[in-house]
Design a protein around this motif. Structure first.
Motif, mmCIF file in Angstrom:
data_model
loop_
_atom_site.group_PDB
_atom_site.id
_atom_site.type_symbol
_atom_site.label_atom_id
_atom_site.label_comp_id
_atom_site.label_asym_id
_atom_site.label_seq_id
_atom_site.Cartn_x
_atom_site.Cartn_y
_atom_site.Cartn_z
ATOM 1 N N CYS A 6 -45.299 5.086 -2.175
ATOM 2 C CA CYS A 6 -44.994 3.678 -1.929
ATOM 3 C C CYS A 6 -46.263 2.966 -1.487
ATOM 4 O O CYS A 6 -46.981 3.450 -0.613
ATOM 5 N N GLN A 7 -46.484 1.795 -2.051
ATOM 6 C CA GLN A 7 -47.677 1.004 -1.734
ATOM 7 C C GLN A 7 -47.840 0.804 -0.221
ATOM 8 O O GLN A 7 -48.937 0.921 0.321
ATOM 9 N N SER A 8 -46.751 0.517 0.477
ATOM 10 C CA SER A 8 -46.855 0.190 1.906
ATOM 11 C C SER A 8 -47.211 1.401 2.763
ATOM 12 O O SER A 8 -47.513 1.249 3.944
ATOM 13 N N HIS A 9 -47.186 2.596 2.197
ATOM 14 C CA HIS A 9 -47.542 3.787 2.977
ATOM 15 C C HIS A 9 -49.046 4.051 2.979
ATOM 16 O O HIS A 9 -49.509 4.969 3.639
ATOM 17 N N VAL A 10 -49.782 3.249 2.220
ATOM 18 C CA VAL A 10 -51.239 3.469 2.133
ATOM 19 C C VAL A 10 -51.940 2.251 2.729
ATOM 20 O O VAL A 10 -52.212 1.270 2.052
#
Ligand code: ADP
Length: 326
Positions: free
Chosen positions: A75-79
């Motif tokens: 998921c984008q928000s985890h990076v």
């Protein structure tokens, strides 16, 4: 590297424009595929359904063959590093060029109450998503061509100002040209959120698929042998080419050429081939969606791989920019 927003059900356009390429690329390259949850906030600020939408996109990609053991699927928000790179790239992106972006103008028209800076800088965040892994091949559909060009521009500006860190990312597709899967009524592309009765979703029931295909726009057929096809008929043939056998395609092509084509038969055949294509994917999606623990494990594993690559890039970026006095 590529991503899909969790803004609704995936459709045939996502499959043929993007996912089909992911599945082949994961065998040949080091791949990063993400669910672009932060991007979805630019147009879908209400997050009530975000979690189930993220689960759905994960499950739909896996059901189509994306293997989280081969590619990093996250998921984008985890990076978090992506947001830092986005900030640096924002200083290399100019208001005029962002305002001219076709997707920005379209979205601003669709959401006149919410023309936020995130929407304006969408191509910058997308460039950060790609460049954070120093990716060079980006499997996307034709609608993303302009964004990719902007990602190249930002990468080049960074390299020019601070020294070479990024390769030039290129849009990638295994066929000769980027794919655009048209909507069934011939008015634009299949899409998650617009024109839903003219879009075939991987979650559509067999009955719904038949209904949508049978309603596709046709006419009374050609009257002179070898006549050129109107756009909406070309579109139906394009769909036939995607899901039917070469024999079936050949038969209807020659029926068209000698003016004996019966569009009712063509659509019935297309509907059945579509049902056979989509049905098994839909069943798999349902099974995967029910296994939340599995989906959580996929996200954790994907985030770990993506963070490792992102941290390495950001160390280079900070050094290149000159933020090395600490
Ligand atoms: P959507 O436009 O349906 O919201 P996204 O913006 O999340 O989809 O795009 C995900 C991927 O699917 C991108 O690579 C995009 O190029 C591709 N894509 C979307 N619609 C189509 C289409 N009709 N034909 C081909 N590729 C498409």
């Amino acid at each position: 590297m590529s991503g899909i927003r969790p803004t609704g059900f995936l459709h045939l356009g996502n499959y043929f424009g993007a996912i089909r390429n992911y599945v082949r690329m994961q065998e040949e390259f080091e791949c990063f595929f993400m669910v672009a949850d932060l991007h979805s906030l630019t147009t879908h600020p209400d997050t009530k359904e975000l979690k189930s939408n993220v689960h759905r996109v994960l499950a739909e990609n896996i059901a189509c063959g994306l293997d989280p053991d081969k590619a990093a699927f996250y998921c984008q928000s985890h990076v978090y590093e992506t947001s830092e790179l986005y900030l640096h790239l924002n200083m290399l992106a100019y208001k005029g060029e962002l305002e001219k972006t076709v997707t920005f103008k379209e979205k601003a028209r669709q959401h006149p109450q919410n023309i936020n800076a995130g929407l304006l800088t969408y191509p910058v965040l997308q460039a950060a998503d790609i460049l954070i892994h120093r990716a060079s091949l980006v499997p996307v559909g034709k609608d993303q061509e302009q964004h990719l060009e902007m990602a190249r521009t930002f990468a080049n500006r960074f390299n020019h100002r601070y020294g070479d860190v990024f390769p030039e990312p290129m849009a990638f597709n295994y066929s000769q040209e980027l794919v655009k899967v048209p909507s069934l009524d011939g008015t634009g592309k299949m899409s998650k959120s617009e024109n839903q009765m003219a879009t075939l979703y991987l979650a559509d029931s067999d009955e719904m698929i038949r209904k949508k295909v049978m309603k596709a726009k046709t006419d009374s057929g050609p009257t002179t042998p070898g006549a050129e096809k109107p756009d909406y008929i070309t579109n139906i043939f394009l769909l036939l080419r995607l899901v039917s056998t070469p024999d079936v395609l050949g038969k209807f092509e020659s029926d068209y050429d000698n003016c004996s084509i019966r569009y009712g038969d063509l659509k019935k055949q297309l509907a059945e081939d579509m049902v056979n294509f989509i049905g098994p994917i839909r069943e798999k999606v349902n099974a995967i969606m029910n296994d939340e623990n599995y989906l959580k494990a996929v996200m954790e594993k994907g985030a770990a791989k993506a963070r490792e690559s992102s941290r390495a890039t950001m160390a280079l970026v900070r050094e290149a920019v000159g933020l090395n006095y600490f």
